[in-house]
Each structure stands twice: as C-alpha cells, then as structure tokens.
Design an enzyme around this catalytic site. Structure first.
Site, PDB file in Angstrom:
ATOM      1  CG  ASP A   1      -1.941  -1.079   1.281  1.00 26.45           C
ATOM      2  OD1 ASP A   1      -2.661  -1.318   0.126  1.00 26.45           O
ATOM      3  OD2 ASP A   1      -2.185  -1.872   2.061  1.00 26.45           O
TER       4      ASP A   1
ATOM      5  CG  ASP B   1      -7.078  -3.692  -0.359  1.00 29.75           C
ATOM      6  OD1 ASP B   1      -6.784  -4.353   1.017  1.00 29.75           O
ATOM      7  OD2 ASP B   1      -6.198  -2.906  -0.773  1.00 29.75           O
TER       8      ASP B   1
HETATM    9  C1  DX5 Z   1      -6.468  -0.264   2.783  1.00 33.10           C
HETATM   10  C2  DX5 Z   1      -5.296  -1.333   2.913  1.00 33.10           C
HETATM   11  C3  DX5 Z   1      -6.189  -2.551   4.084  1.00 33.10           C
HETATM   12  C4  DX5 Z   1      -5.114  -3.636   4.442  1.00 33.10           C
HETATM   13  C5  DX5 Z   1      -6.068  -4.644   4.681  1.00 33.10           C
HETATM   14  O1  DX5 Z   1      -5.998   0.661   2.046  1.00 33.10           O
HETATM   15  O2  DX5 Z   1      -5.034  -2.126   2.008  1.00 33.10           O
HETATM   16  O3  DX5 Z   1      -7.216  -2.902   3.532  1.00 33.10           O
HETATM   17  O4  DX5 Z   1      -4.191  -3.971   3.661  1.00 33.10           O
HETATM   18  O5  DX5 Z   1      -5.921  -4.967   6.007  1.00 33.10           O
HETATM   19  P1  DX5 Z   1      -7.104  -5.148   7.049  1.00 33.10           P
HETATM   20  O6  DX5 Z   1      -7.473  -6.744   7.046  1.00 33.10           O
HETATM   21  O7  DX5 Z   1      -6.729  -4.569   8.263  1.00 33.10           O
HETATM   22  O8  DX5 Z   1      -8.359  -4.451   6.491  1.00 33.10           O
HETATM   23 ZN    ZN Z   2      -4.410  -2.081  -0.653  1.00 32.19          ZN
END
Ligand code: DX5
Ligand code: ZN
Length: 220
Positions: free
Chosen positions: A35, A176
């Site tokens: 990310d 996601d």
């Molecule tokens: C959003 C991120 C999150 C993360 C996922 O920008 O990409 O979605 O990596 O982890 P959790 O399971 O904590 O939502």
């Molecule tokens: Zn992401």
C-alpha cells in the site's frame, strides 16, 4: 479462475520484514501487496518505493502494488517492477487514467484499476483493454483494521458480472479491506478472485501466518 492470496505488507512485522517475507513465501501466498499512500489521496502515509524495491530484490513472489496517491503517473518509474507484478492505480486519482494505464502496460507491467466504495464502475467498460485486474475497495482506503462497507458484496458481484458481459472473464477481481475468513468466503461466492489479507485474516496474534493462509484457502 484460480483464487489467489495477496498478503498486505503494511500489516506485517516491519521491524523483521525479511523474516516476514520468508514466512509469507513459506505460507504459499501468491502476491505481496504494497500500500503506497501520499497523505493526500488518502489521509495516511505508509510504505514507499525504496521498500518495494528492496523487497523485490529478495523475493521470488510477484508484487501487487496498490497506489493510493494523486497523479500516480509521476511514480511509475520509481519501482523496479516486471511482467509478473501488478501496478494498481485508482480510477479517482487521475483525470487521464487511460494514459497512465497505457504507460504502465508499455513498461511491460500488469495494470490494476482500483475503485473506492462509492465510485461507480461505468468508466471501466472503456478501459478493459488497458486493465489486467480490477480492485474493488471493500473499505474506504487508507487504514488497516476497518469494517467492510455495506455494499461490498453487491459491488463485487456487479464487477464480476460486468466483466463477464463485456467478454472479460479473464480479468480477475481483487478485494481489499477487512477480508476476514467470513468476508472472504462471502466475496469469493460473489466472484472475487484475489484477496488482500491483512490484520483481518493473515497477521493474527493467535495463529501462524501459514495456518492463517491455510484456513483462508479452505473457505474461498
Ligand atoms: C487499505 C489497506 C488495508 C489493509 C488490509 O488501504 O490495503 O485494506 O491492507 O488489512 P485489514 O484486514 O486490516 O483491512
Ligand atoms: Zn491495498
């Protein structure tokens, strides 16, 4: 289509990243999800290009880079990605997203096109020639540990249906945000193909990464 797991690196043990990457490889995940945030498109700043390149140099896994930045075209050449990797940009982040997708493809990198929860999928029908994967955000992007948005299942199903209607059955749908075992099962049935696993399912206090990946695979 094969169901694939993409491990969210921002949720890994960043002080022991080399060991975490090794553990993810051993667990048999399919992608490493990065990310990238700019503090403007989303109100947070996390991983950067140097970290992406450092991991790319040591892993056999393909990368799944999720750019949550304004005008992502500025950064395409900052990462050493290749034809096995996805470079995913947000539909909302660039008024000339077609050109940006095209530039990514010109470099031989696979493209992803991401949609925030409230963004309609309309424009996608004109961009399928430039899109190798569609990312449906199942939370508003920016932070780990959020709750699945109420329309996530409906939108995932809609994306899969539209792609199939347009003759794009080969384009995978990635989800996601809050992809727990329960939500993964639900969204898999709705047509999701790639699952970003973060704090909700992979990096857990009471379970190893290997066991968590195995338990998740069993339900999707
Ligand atoms: C959003 C991120 C999150 C993360 C996922 O920008 O990409 O979605 O990596 O982890 P959790 O399971 O904590 O939502
Ligand atoms: Zn992401």
């Amino acid at each position: 289509m094969n169901k694939l797991l993409s491990a969210s690196v921002m949720c890994a043990d960043l002080l022991n990243l080399k060991e975490s990457v090794k553990a993810l490889e051993d667990a048999g995940v399919d992608y490493l999800h990065f990310d990238i945030m700019d503090g403007s498109f989303v109100p947070n700043i996390t991983l950067g290009f140097d970290l992406v390149n450092a991991v790319k140099a040591v892993t056999s896994l393909p990368l799944d880079v999720h750019m949550m930045v304004n005008d992502p075209a500025r950064y395409i050449d900052r990462m050493n990605l290749d034809e096995r990797d996805f470079l995913c940009v947000h539909y909302e982040s660039d008024i000339h997203i077609q050109r940006t997708l095209s530039q990514i493809k010109d470099r031989g990198i696979k493209t992803g096109l991401a949609f925030n929860p409230q963004t309609p999928l309309n424009g996608l029908q004109y961009l399928t020639d430039y899109t190798d994967m569609v990312l449906i955000m199942t939370v508003s992007p920016g932070f780990a540990g959020q709750k699945l948005f109420a329309g996530a299942e409906r939108k995932t199903r809609h994306a899969r249906q539209l792609l199939d209607e347009w003759g794009c059955a080969h384009i995978p749908v990635e989800v996601d945000g809050n992809i727990s075992v329960e939500n993964g099962k639900l969204l898999s049935r709705s047509g999701a193909d790639i699952f970003v696993m973060g704090t909700s399912s992979l990096f857990l206090k009471d379970k190893s990464i290997k066991q968590a990946a195995q338990d998740f695979r069993a339900v999707i």
